[in-house]
Design an enzyme around this catalytic site. Structure first.
Site, PDB file in Angstrom:
ATOM      1  N   GLU A  79    -101.610  69.871  23.190  1.00 16.89           N
ATOM      2  CA  GLU A  79    -100.981  69.684  24.498  1.00 16.89           C
ATOM      3  C   GLU A  79    -100.655  71.036  25.111  1.00 16.89           C
ATOM      4  OE1 GLU A  79     -97.308  67.832  22.245  1.00 16.89           O
ATOM      5  OE2 GLU A  79     -96.735  68.262  24.288  1.00 16.89           O
ATOM      6  N   CYS A 111     -97.674  64.955  21.496  1.00 17.64           N
ATOM      7  CA  CYS A 111     -97.742  65.241  20.059  1.00 17.64           C
ATOM      8  C   CYS A 111     -98.563  64.209  19.281  1.00 17.64           C
ATOM      9  CB  CYS A 111     -96.328  65.332  19.484  1.00 17.64           C
ATOM     10  SG  CYS A 111     -95.346  66.590  20.289  1.00 17.64           S
ATOM     11  N   HIS A 233     -93.388  62.548  12.510  1.00 14.79           N
ATOM     12  CA  HIS A 233     -93.537  63.649  13.469  1.00 14.79           C
ATOM     13  C   HIS A 233     -92.162  64.332  13.556  1.00 14.79           C
ATOM     14  CE1 HIS A 233     -93.972  65.975  17.036  1.00 14.79           C
ATOM     15  NE2 HIS A 233     -93.197  65.193  17.762  1.00 14.79           N
TER      16      HIS A 233
HETATM   17  N1  COA Z   1     -72.206  71.540  13.645  1.00 19.58           N
HETATM   18  C1  COA Z   1     -73.027  70.566  13.216  1.00 19.58           C
HETATM   19  N2  COA Z   1     -73.685  69.728  14.058  1.00 19.58           N
HETATM   20  C2  COA Z   1     -73.536  69.922  15.378  1.00 19.58           C
HETATM   21  C3  COA Z   1     -72.698  70.929  15.886  1.00 19.58           C
HETATM   22  C4  COA Z   1     -72.002  71.769  14.958  1.00 19.58           C
HETATM   23  N3  COA Z   1     -71.205  72.758  15.359  1.00 19.58           N
HETATM   24  N4  COA Z   1     -72.754  70.879  17.247  1.00 19.58           N
HETATM   25  C5  COA Z   1     -73.586  69.859  17.562  1.00 19.58           C
HETATM   26  N5  COA Z   1     -74.055  69.286  16.446  1.00 19.58           N
HETATM   27  C6  COA Z   1     -74.982  68.160  16.325  1.00 19.58           C
HETATM   28  C7  COA Z   1     -74.717  67.056  17.312  1.00 19.58           C
HETATM   29  O1  COA Z   1     -73.697  66.181  16.864  1.00 19.58           O
HETATM   30  C8  COA Z   1     -76.075  66.391  17.362  1.00 19.58           C
HETATM   31  O2  COA Z   1     -76.258  65.584  16.224  1.00 19.58           O
HETATM   32  P1  COA Z   1     -76.784  64.071  16.364  1.00 19.58           P
HETATM   33  O3  COA Z   1     -78.048  64.153  17.174  1.00 19.58           O
HETATM   34  O4  COA Z   1     -77.009  63.637  14.974  1.00 19.58           O
HETATM   35  O5  COA Z   1     -75.718  63.341  17.092  1.00 19.58           O
HETATM   36  C9  COA Z   1     -77.048  67.560  17.216  1.00 19.58           C
HETATM   37  O6  COA Z   1     -76.273  68.637  16.679  1.00 19.58           O
HETATM   38  C10 COA Z   1     -77.666  68.004  18.518  1.00 19.58           C
HETATM   39  O7  COA Z   1     -76.615  68.203  19.431  1.00 19.58           O
HETATM   40  P2  COA Z   1     -76.808  67.824  20.978  1.00 19.58           P
HETATM   41  O8  COA Z   1     -75.546  68.136  21.680  1.00 19.58           O
HETATM   42  O9  COA Z   1     -77.359  66.442  21.094  1.00 19.58           O
HETATM   43  O10 COA Z   1     -77.936  68.890  21.337  1.00 19.58           O
HETATM   44  P3  COA Z   1     -78.586  69.237  22.706  1.00 19.58           P
HETATM   45  O11 COA Z   1     -77.970  68.522  23.851  1.00 19.58           O
HETATM   46  O12 COA Z   1     -78.564  70.723  22.775  1.00 19.58           O
HETATM   47  O13 COA Z   1     -80.112  68.692  22.590  1.00 19.58           O
HETATM   48  C11 COA Z   1     -82.255  68.080  21.777  1.00 19.58           C
HETATM   49  C12 COA Z   1     -80.811  68.472  21.406  1.00 19.58           C
HETATM   50  C13 COA Z   1     -83.051  67.752  20.536  1.00 19.58           C
HETATM   51  C14 COA Z   1     -82.213  66.847  22.699  1.00 19.58           C
HETATM   52  C15 COA Z   1     -82.900  69.279  22.519  1.00 19.58           C
HETATM   53  O14 COA Z   1     -83.033  70.354  21.631  1.00 19.58           O
HETATM   54  C16 COA Z   1     -84.250  68.957  23.136  1.00 19.58           C
HETATM   55  O15 COA Z   1     -84.334  68.466  24.260  1.00 19.58           O
HETATM   56  N6  COA Z   1     -85.374  69.251  22.396  1.00 19.58           N
HETATM   57  C17 COA Z   1     -86.726  69.027  22.889  1.00 19.58           C
HETATM   58  C18 COA Z   1     -87.131  67.567  22.931  1.00 19.58           C
HETATM   59  C19 COA Z   1     -87.299  66.951  21.573  1.00 19.58           C
HETATM   60  O16 COA Z   1     -87.455  67.621  20.591  1.00 19.58           O
HETATM   61  N7  COA Z   1     -87.302  65.615  21.543  1.00 19.58           N
HETATM   62  C20 COA Z   1     -87.465  64.877  20.285  1.00 19.58           C
HETATM   63  C21 COA Z   1     -88.308  63.636  20.432  1.00 19.58           C
HETATM   64  S1  COA Z   1     -89.997  64.017  20.732  1.00 19.58           S
END
Ligand code: COA
Length: 392
Positions: A79, A111, A233
């Site tokens: 991709e 993916c 994945h």
């Molecule tokens: N210690 C431990 N864990 C922590 C933390 C800390 N200090 N702060 C946050 N976390 C945890 C949160 O509780 C959350 O856990 P959970 O998902 O089990 O609830 C996790 O870390 C992620 O935190 P979040 O606030 O949801 O992260 P974010 O808003 O920055 O976004 C993604 C995370 C994955 C959505 C983002 O990185 C993204 O958009 N990635 C690209 C898209 C992707 O990979 N999608 C997946 C499907 S294809």
């Protein structure tokens, strides 16, 4: 006749960012990255490694001259391809000296592309049992500096040689799939950085998993207890665990523990590399079979593929008798040990340079002396690829 994965190879660029350092730089608690997301390091591709050179490097590691002569299908799932028309797999075919009597193409569906390629290859071998197919997933994941997706970037490629009487994993013919047009992640033609609704993509990934796993169970009669391990994945290593937890109560406590232990082994490489999009599921599979010494031939492995946009597929296979003989885990330990850590400033400078348009007449030199192939720049609008110091 059994059909499946006969050989598997992987390549990732030789430089990385330490995600604890990145978290501190971004003023984020490092535990969020290492525990909440489940990533320790992320591979960074230099300009001299793109989806084509990484694909060639992954495949070069596994193909013998006899394989190259027997392959009559080459599929690149990507991709982050480099041409809107020409299949990147054609460059790979030429670089590796694969037979010209081959169908060669590129597949795109986020993916999921390499899984589509693997299923295409399986059906092709069913009709042509003496043939071999090369399926590669190769990508550079980019979300942008200081974005929530930044920690889930990465780069790399996984190559699968698909054949009759496979020596690693025999695939079942049945699989369960589901698709629906949604906007969880996409990349418009004029953008090098993806658009993403991260939370929605997490939800869709899990929902699609539950649907296709249930469908697969209904089709086959298999229960969760029939699977020794499940690989996913992995856009980041916490993601597959979230999906696995949704079905764990279908089995007893001992098997739940066992599935979670196997899962951890399947995440070891992704933790050090990051998301490689199309190759990520197969990177998890490689990590599992290279690291998990409790696996036995005959065990059933479930595989869940997800591509945003979105398509999900669940399928499975059984480990073959001498699968350990087909593996070279030391090679990957050396690959990880030989990587260079970039400072955050170096990473950011490289990231911005990659986004500079118009690299016409630019010549590149390889920065990875262990990579068989590299992208050498563009001359007369044509991409140039060269053999590196360790070409095979
Ligand atoms: N210690 C431990 N864990 C922590 C933390 C800390 N200090 N702060 C946050 N976390 C945890 C949160 O509780 C959350 O856990 P959970 O998902 O089990 O609830 C996790 O870390 C992620 O935190 P979040 O606030 O949801 O992260 P974010 O808003 O920055 O976004 C993604 C995370 C994955 C959505 C983002 O990185 C993204 O958009 N990635 C690209 C898209 C992707 O990979 N999608 C997946 C499907 S294809």
């Amino acid at each position: 006749m059994e059909i499946g994965i006969d050989k598997i190879g992987m390549y990732t660029p030789n430089q990385y960012v330490d995600l604890v350092e990145l978290a501190i730089h971004r003023k984020i608690d490092p535990d969020k990255f290492t525990i909440g997301i489940g990533q320790d390091k992320m591979a960074v591709a230099p300009l001299s490694q793109d989806t084509i050179s990484m694909a060639a490097n992954a495949a070069a590691q596994i193909l013998s001259d006899a394989d190259k002569a027997a392959i009559d299908l080459v599929i690149l799932g990507t991709e982050s391809g480099v041409d809107n028309s020409k299949a990147g797999a054609l460059y790979v075919q030429r670089l590796l000296g694969i037979s010209n009597k081959a169908r060669v193409l590129e597949i795109k569906e986020a993916c999921y592309g390499a899984t589509a390629g693997l299923q295409f290859a399986k059906l092709h071998i069913a009709q042509n049992p003496k043939a071999k197919a090369l399926v590669i997933g190769s990508d550079i994941a980019r979300y942008g500096l200081d974005t929530s997706g930044e920690v889930t970037q990465g780069a790399g490629a996984v190559a699968l040689l698909v054949a009759a009487n496979p020596r690693i994993l025999a695939l079942d013919m049945r699989s369960a799939y589901y698709s629906s047009e949604i906007n969880d992640f996409w990349r418009p033609l004029d953008q090098l950085i993806a658009e993403v609704d991260g939370k929605y993509s997490n939800e869709a990934y899990i929902k699609f998993f539950q649907m296709v796993f249930e469908d697969y169970q209904q089709q086959t009669g298999y229960q969760l207890s029939d699977f020794a391990a499940m690989v996913f994945h992995l856009p980041y290593t916490k993601m597959g665990l979230k999906a696995l937890r949704k079905v764990l109560d279908q089995t007893d406590a001992a098997h739940q523990d066992s599935l979670q232990q196997h899962y951890q082994q399947s995440t070891l490489y992704s933790r050090r590399i990051g998301n490689i999009y199309t190759g990520s599921l197969y990177l998890a599979f490689l990590s599992l079979i290279n690291n998990d010494m409790t696996l036995q031939p005959g065990m059933r492995i479930g595989l869940y593929s997800y591509g945003s946009g979105a398509v999900g597929e669940f399928f499975s296979g059984t480990l073959q008798g001498n699968y350990l003989d087909m593996l070279d885990p030391m090679h990957y330990l050396e690959m990880f040990e030989n990587r260079t850590k970039l400072s955050i400033a170096e990473y950011e400078a490289q990231f911005k340079k990659q986004l500079t348009p118009g690299i016409e007449a630019q010549k590149l030199i390889t920065t990875d002396l262990n990579a068989p192939y590299y992208f050498a720049g563009i001359q007369a609008k044509q991409r140039q690829y060269k053999a590196g110091a360790k070409s095979v």
